[in-house]
Design a protein around this motif. Sequence first.
Motif: not given
Length: 218
Positions: A114-136
């Motif tokens: 979830x550290x990759x998701x838009x509400x935890x990222x500043x600017x345009x680096x955040x994204x939407x999606x399944x955070x479980x995939x981002x865990x890996x």
Amino acid sequence: IIPGVGDRSIIDRHVAWIPSGKEYILRDIWGMLGYLRDPALRTFYHSVLTDDALMEIFYKAQASHHHHHDYVGGLVDHSHEVATTAASLCLQHKIGALSASVAFVGGLFHDIGKTYLYYNQHGESGCCGQHEAFNFMVMARPLDKLRMSSPKIFEALSSCLAIKVGRHPDAYLPANMVHLCDRLSVDVCNWRRAFADAPSFYWYAKSPVDAHLYKRLS
């Protein structure tokens, strides 16, 4: 004194990053390092804890956007709850110290994507999606090293980090504990929020998040 931690400045940085009043969580997070007996799991855990860029945002991140633990530091609050409860259940049901350790580590990092998701990222680096995939993605290097050194623990930990699909239980009990405690942590957070402003004599209230009806006994 934590075995294997020779650089006090690492922990000092964590103290500076974690929201005020949450320092007690660090005692559990770093204290667990002293209890891990499996060398492969311990190396993995230590490598994630000493990733400054990752841990700084982990401590400051929200666990969700307008759902549960949706405040600064909410992610570490939720993750700590899942980790400690899942590990305690493993010990209570006597399924082994190694399973309890995997449940703790898996519970602590089960939402780290979830550290990759838009509400935890500043600017345009955040994204939407399944955070479980981002865990890996977030822990790709230490996970790959764990896979090479201990495939069985890698499998069990991966089960804790992966999305839960269907009603069938996972083959690894620590993963079942993590998924169960994840749901419990969310429900408790929303239950408390539902009754936060309710008079003491109210025995039911609707969640302001999703209108779910919650009840209480006292």
